[in-house]
Design an enzyme around this catalytic site. Sequence first.
Site, PDB file in Angstrom:
ATOM      1  N   LYS A 215     100.443 -54.894  43.730  1.00  0.00           N
ATOM      2  CA  LYS A 215      99.601 -55.828  42.950  1.00  0.00           C
ATOM      3  C   LYS A 215     100.403 -56.892  42.321  1.00  0.00           C
ATOM      4  O   LYS A 215     101.310 -56.604  41.679  1.00  0.00           O
ATOM      5  CB  LYS A 215      98.668 -55.286  41.749  1.00  0.00           C
TER       6      LYS A 215
ATOM      7  N   ARG B 165      89.553 -50.319  37.264  1.00  0.00           N
ATOM      8  CA  ARG B 165      90.389 -49.140  37.406  1.00  0.00           C
ATOM      9  C   ARG B 165      90.835 -48.823  35.954  1.00  0.00           C
ATOM     10  O   ARG B 165      91.140 -47.510  35.734  1.00  0.00           O
ATOM     11  CB  ARG B 165      91.259 -49.324  38.371  1.00  0.00           C
TER      12      ARG B 165
ATOM     13  N   HIS C 273      87.402 -58.481  26.894  1.00  0.00           N
ATOM     14  CA  HIS C 273      86.580 -58.552  28.316  1.00  0.00           C
ATOM     15  C   HIS C 273      86.967 -57.013  28.858  1.00  0.00           C
ATOM     16  O   HIS C 273      85.789 -56.464  29.545  1.00  0.00           O
ATOM     17  CB  HIS C 273      87.806 -59.138  29.355  1.00  0.00           C
ATOM     18  N   GLN C 274      87.693 -56.250  28.569  1.00  0.00           N
ATOM     19  CA  GLN C 274      87.845 -54.997  28.947  1.00  0.00           C
ATOM     20  C   GLN C 274      87.059 -53.827  28.329  1.00  0.00           C
ATOM     21  O   GLN C 274      86.813 -52.935  29.060  1.00  0.00           O
ATOM     22  CB  GLN C 274      89.714 -54.182  28.839  1.00  0.00           C
TER      23      GLN C 274
ATOM     24  N   GLY D 149      94.880 -50.035  25.102  1.00  0.00           N
ATOM     25  CA  GLY D 149      95.445 -51.534  25.118  1.00  0.00           C
ATOM     26  C   GLY D 149      96.852 -51.865  25.200  1.00  0.00           C
ATOM     27  O   GLY D 149      97.252 -52.667  25.717  1.00  0.00           O
TER      28      GLY D 149
ATOM     29  N   ASP E 222     100.128 -52.056  26.646  1.00  0.00           N
ATOM     30  CA  ASP E 222     100.824 -51.793  28.261  1.00  0.00           C
ATOM     31  C   ASP E 222     101.898 -52.564  28.267  1.00  0.00           C
ATOM     32  O   ASP E 222     102.479 -53.172  29.283  1.00  0.00           O
ATOM     33  CB  ASP E 222      99.819 -52.455  29.167  1.00  0.00           C
TER      34      ASP E 222
HETATM   35  P1  NAD Z   1      90.661 -59.900  25.795  1.00  0.00           P
HETATM   36  O1  NAD Z   1      91.543 -61.164  25.337  1.00  0.00           O
HETATM   37  O2  NAD Z   1      89.400 -60.145  26.423  1.00  0.00           O
HETATM   38  O3  NAD Z   1      90.494 -59.115  24.245  1.00  0.00           O
HETATM   39  C1  NAD Z   1      91.481 -58.879  23.363  1.00  0.00           C
HETATM   40  C2  NAD Z   1      91.133 -57.811  22.392  1.00  0.00           C
HETATM   41  O4  NAD Z   1      92.268 -57.682  21.645  1.00  0.00           O
HETATM   42  C3  NAD Z   1      90.027 -58.213  21.583  1.00  0.00           C
HETATM   43  O5  NAD Z   1      89.286 -57.055  20.898  1.00  0.00           O
HETATM   44  C4  NAD Z   1      90.600 -59.181  20.442  1.00  0.00           C
HETATM   45  O6  NAD Z   1      89.819 -58.800  19.220  1.00  0.00           O
HETATM   46  C5  NAD Z   1      91.829 -58.106  20.086  1.00  0.00           C
HETATM   47  N1  NAD Z   1      93.128 -58.751  19.767  1.00  0.00           N
HETATM   48  C6  NAD Z   1      93.430 -59.786  20.225  1.00  0.00           C
HETATM   49  N2  NAD Z   1      94.624 -60.264  19.199  1.00  0.00           N
HETATM   50  C7  NAD Z   1      94.668 -59.160  18.190  1.00  0.00           C
HETATM   51  C8  NAD Z   1      95.842 -58.768  17.469  1.00  0.00           C
HETATM   52  N3  NAD Z   1      96.845 -59.753  17.112  1.00  0.00           N
HETATM   53  N4  NAD Z   1      95.539 -57.714  16.933  1.00  0.00           N
HETATM   54  C9  NAD Z   1      94.562 -56.983  17.166  1.00  0.00           C
HETATM   55  N5  NAD Z   1      93.821 -57.069  17.964  1.00  0.00           N
HETATM   56  C10 NAD Z   1      93.517 -58.347  18.554  1.00  0.00           C
HETATM   57  O7  NAD Z   1      91.545 -58.809  26.405  1.00  0.00           O
HETATM   58  P2  NAD Z   1      91.316 -57.642  27.409  1.00  0.00           P
HETATM   59  O8  NAD Z   1      91.440 -58.306  28.642  1.00  0.00           O
HETATM   60  O9  NAD Z   1      89.997 -57.100  26.866  1.00  0.00           O
HETATM   61  O10 NAD Z   1      92.311 -56.695  27.279  1.00  0.00           O
HETATM   62  C11 NAD Z   1      92.625 -55.871  25.774  1.00  0.00           C
HETATM   63  C12 NAD Z   1      94.008 -55.326  25.983  1.00  0.00           C
HETATM   64  O11 NAD Z   1      94.134 -54.371  27.163  1.00  0.00           O
HETATM   65  C13 NAD Z   1      95.132 -56.012  26.116  1.00  0.00           C
HETATM   66  O12 NAD Z   1      96.087 -55.582  25.243  1.00  0.00           O
HETATM   67  C14 NAD Z   1      95.467 -56.060  27.759  1.00  0.00           C
HETATM   68  O13 NAD Z   1      96.809 -56.290  27.854  1.00  0.00           O
HETATM   69  C15 NAD Z   1      95.150 -54.564  27.728  1.00  0.00           C
HETATM   70  N6  NAD Z   1      95.173 -53.735  29.292  1.00  0.00           N
HETATM   71  C16 NAD Z   1      95.363 -52.847  29.263  1.00  0.00           C
HETATM   72  C17 NAD Z   1      95.330 -52.083  30.638  1.00  0.00           C
HETATM   73  C18 NAD Z   1      95.871 -50.787  30.845  1.00  0.00           C
HETATM   74  O14 NAD Z   1      95.581 -50.306  32.101  1.00  0.00           O
HETATM   75  N7  NAD Z   1      96.225 -50.149  30.103  1.00  0.00           N
HETATM   76  C19 NAD Z   1      94.695 -52.866  31.772  1.00  0.00           C
HETATM   77  C20 NAD Z   1      94.235 -54.277  31.387  1.00  0.00           C
HETATM   78  C21 NAD Z   1      94.414 -54.862  30.253  1.00  0.00           C
END
Ligand code: NAD
Length: 335
Positions: free
Chosen positions: A81, A124, A151-152, A234, A236
């Site tokens: 990926k 996923r 989004h997630q 969250g 990662d």
């Molecule tokens: P997004 O930008 O759509 O949403 C971000 C979320 O984090 C919101 O709930 C927001 O309020 C919060 N946020 C933003 N800044 C913050 C801060 N400084 N302190 C606390 N909360 C904060 O992002 P998303 O696409 O929903 O992704 C959310 C998280 O999941 C990201 O950290 C992303 O890297 C992670 N992620 C993990 C995986 C995995 O496999 N584990 C996969 C995809 C995304």
Amino acid sequence: MPDHNGKKAPRAAGVLIVSEADCQRLVSARRAFDAVESVFAAMAGGNAYNFPVIREAIGHADALYGFKSGFDRAGLALGVKSGGYWPGNADRGLTNHQSTVFLFNPDTGQLKAVVGGNYLTAVRTAASSSVSIAHLARKDARVLGMIGAGHQAQFQLRAAAEQRDFERVLAWNPHPEMLPKLAAVAGEIGLPFESVTAQDVCAGADVIITITSAFEPLLMADWIRPGTHLACMGTDTKGKQEVDSALAARSSVFTDEVAQSISIGEMQHAVAAGTLAEGDITPIGAVINATHPGRTSDDQITLFDGTGVGLQDLAVAEVAARAAATEAEPNIVAL
Ligand code: NAD
């Protein structure tokens, strides 16, 4: 046709193109769950490996770009990926996270499919926490807690709701203005939704999913009730953190991949603080394979650190490619 040496000429390679729209149509949450559960099992059984992750700031457009790759010998998924994060995309009407999966034929090394990776990443990741809930949450869990509303989170909520007979959702987000979108998803699937404090999510929920970009703990260890299952999704990247590292000592800790959990996952902090050793973390695949009992009592706290591995991406991309080849009008181009 024989070539001038009398040998059979190799077949021209055809590459299947699977669009984002086709992925959304063909890869349901159920299919993603099955694919991710299988690949976690293969990883724990030593049949699937993630290769080292590359992720670099490229010095252009503030972007982070990299690769996640691996090989699943059981599912015969080989690929990479490629993608990352472009913070300026939202202003252009595009998703900030952009990715594409390239699948190769493990027998020949030929490129066999190019698959849109944006929807697949969300589905996923949701499948990962959903697998953890299926295998680790109490059977009588009724209240789902959501920390995060981006989004997630929407995908997480939908997938989690499939795993237990949840009766309501308690949610908190550091940016409350984002909660109505999550409430709408709960409404679509018929779950009452209440926005409360983070501490009240912990006081009332049986299963809690954290899915934020936090760099400091949002949940304190002593807020978590016995019997809770947490899926920390969250974190990662090095430096991110969603829960108090002291919680690890009170919990049975599971993960997708131990090496990622302690380096870029939520457990990086507990291991650095000395409240948890690497050997205390169990791959969820061991529970799926029934070589580890998983939850053994109703008052145990189980914590799943979902760091996100390349093999998950390959597993769902394989599902998309197979479905595109057999259930749709396949879009094949010659190389
Ligand atoms: P997004 O930008 O759509 O949403 C971000 C979320 O984090 C919101 O709930 C927001 O309020 C919060 N946020 C933003 N800044 C913050 C801060 N400084 N302190 C606390 N909360 C904060 O992002 P998303 O696409 O929903 O992704 C959310 C998280 O999941 C990201 O950290 C992303 O890297 C992670 N992620 C993990 C995986 C995995 O496999 N584990 C996969 C995809 C995304």
